[in-house]
Design a protein around this motif. Structure first.
Motif, PDB file in Angstrom:
ATOM      1  N   UNK A   2       0.840  -1.200   0.000  1.00  0.00           N
ATOM      2  CA  UNK A   2       0.000   0.000   0.000  1.00  0.00           C
ATOM      3  C   UNK A   2       0.880   1.258   0.000  1.00  0.00           C
ATOM      4  N   UNK A   3       0.235   2.404  -0.082  1.00  0.00           N
ATOM      5  CA  UNK A   3       0.958   3.666  -0.191  1.00  0.00           C
ATOM      6  C   UNK A   3       1.848   3.918   1.027  1.00  0.00           C
ATOM      7  N   UNK A   4       1.381   3.588   2.199  1.00  0.00           N
ATOM      8  CA  UNK A   4       2.169   3.785   3.405  1.00  0.00           C
ATOM      9  C   UNK A   4       3.468   2.992   3.350  1.00  0.00           C
ATOM     10  N   UNK A   5       3.391   1.735   2.936  1.00  0.00           N
ATOM     11  CA  UNK A   5       4.582   0.897   2.859  1.00  0.00           C
ATOM     12  C   UNK A   5       5.571   1.419   1.823  1.00  0.00           C
ATOM     13  N   UNK A   6       5.064   1.930   0.702  1.00  0.00           N
ATOM     14  CA  UNK A   6       5.943   2.505  -0.318  1.00  0.00           C
ATOM     15  C   UNK A   6       6.693   3.720   0.234  1.00  0.00           C
ATOM     16  N   UNK A   7       5.968   4.591   0.917  1.00  0.00           N
ATOM     17  CA  UNK A   7       6.598   5.778   1.500  1.00  0.00           C
ATOM     18  C   UNK A   7       7.585   5.387   2.598  1.00  0.00           C
ATOM     19  N   UNK A   8       7.251   4.370   3.353  1.00  0.00           N
ATOM     20  CA  UNK A   8       8.138   3.897   4.412  1.00  0.00           C
ATOM     21  C   UNK A   8       9.433   3.348   3.804  1.00  0.00           C
ATOM     22  N   UNK A  10      10.759   4.263   0.968  1.00  0.00           N
ATOM     23  CA  UNK A  10      11.524   5.425   0.504  1.00  0.00           C
ATOM     24  C   UNK A  10      12.283   6.065   1.661  1.00  0.00           C
ATOM     25  N   UNK A  11      11.644   6.173   2.794  1.00  0.00           N
ATOM     26  CA  UNK A  11      12.284   6.767   3.970  1.00  0.00           C
ATOM     27  C   UNK A  11      13.462   5.905   4.436  1.00  0.00           C
ATOM     28  N   UNK A  12      13.296   4.588   4.428  1.00  0.00           N
ATOM     29  CA  UNK A  12      14.383   3.696   4.813  1.00  0.00           C
ATOM     30  C   UNK A  12      15.566   3.831   3.852  1.00  0.00           C
ATOM     31  N   UNK A  13      15.275   3.912   2.565  1.00  0.00           N
ATOM     32  CA  UNK A  13      16.343   4.060   1.572  1.00  0.00           C
ATOM     33  C   UNK A  13      17.080   5.379   1.773  1.00  0.00           C
ATOM     34  N   UNK A  14      16.345   6.447   2.015  1.00  0.00           N
ATOM     35  CA  UNK A  14      16.961   7.745   2.241  1.00  0.00           C
ATOM     36  C   UNK A  14      17.832   7.726   3.494  1.00  0.00           C
ATOM     37  N   UNK A  15      17.327   7.134   4.557  1.00  0.00           N
ATOM     38  CA  UNK A  15      18.099   7.049   5.798  1.00  0.00           C
ATOM     39  C   UNK A  15      19.369   6.234   5.585  1.00  0.00           C
ATOM     40  N   UNK A  16      19.275   5.153   4.836  1.00  0.00           N
ATOM     41  CA  UNK A  16      20.445   4.324   4.549  1.00  0.00           C
ATOM     42  C   UNK A  16      21.452   5.083   3.699  1.00  0.00           C
ATOM     43  N   UNK A  17      20.981   5.830   2.706  1.00  0.00           N
ATOM     44  CA  UNK A  17      21.878   6.633   1.880  1.00  0.00           C
ATOM     45  C   UNK A  17      22.608   7.673   2.724  1.00  0.00           C
TER      46      UNK A  17
END
Length: 89
Positions: A2-8, A10-17
């Protein structure tokens, strides 16, 4: 997904970067991002090896301040200081 999981995700990827690359890789135009494996191969070809040690907080803060003004970053600052201390490259 769902949309929430997709946004989550993205946030994990950004934090990892942010953890991996710091602010140097964010928003830099024209710079191709190299994955970890490729970077390791490039480092090995240059004869570079990872080296970890424990340092005092104040010393690390000073090193990071110097690294902000140096193009080579923290690694290059450490190399310069070690060479000045009498170690050979």
């Amino acid at each position: 997904m769902n949309k929430f999981q997709l946004e989550q995700n993205k946030a994990f990827k950004l934090a990892n970067d942010l953890k991996q690359g710091g602010k140097g890789q964010i928003g830099v135009a024209g710079q191709a991002k190299v994955d970890r494996r490729e970077q390791r191969k490039l480092d090995q070809a240059k004869g570079l090896v990872p080296f970890a040690c424990k340092l005092d907080e104040k010393l690390v803060a000073q090193l990071k301040e110097r690294a902000l003004t140096n193009e080579g970053g923290l690694s290059e600052v450490l190399v310069e200081l070690l060479v000045k201390a009498g170690l050979e490259r």
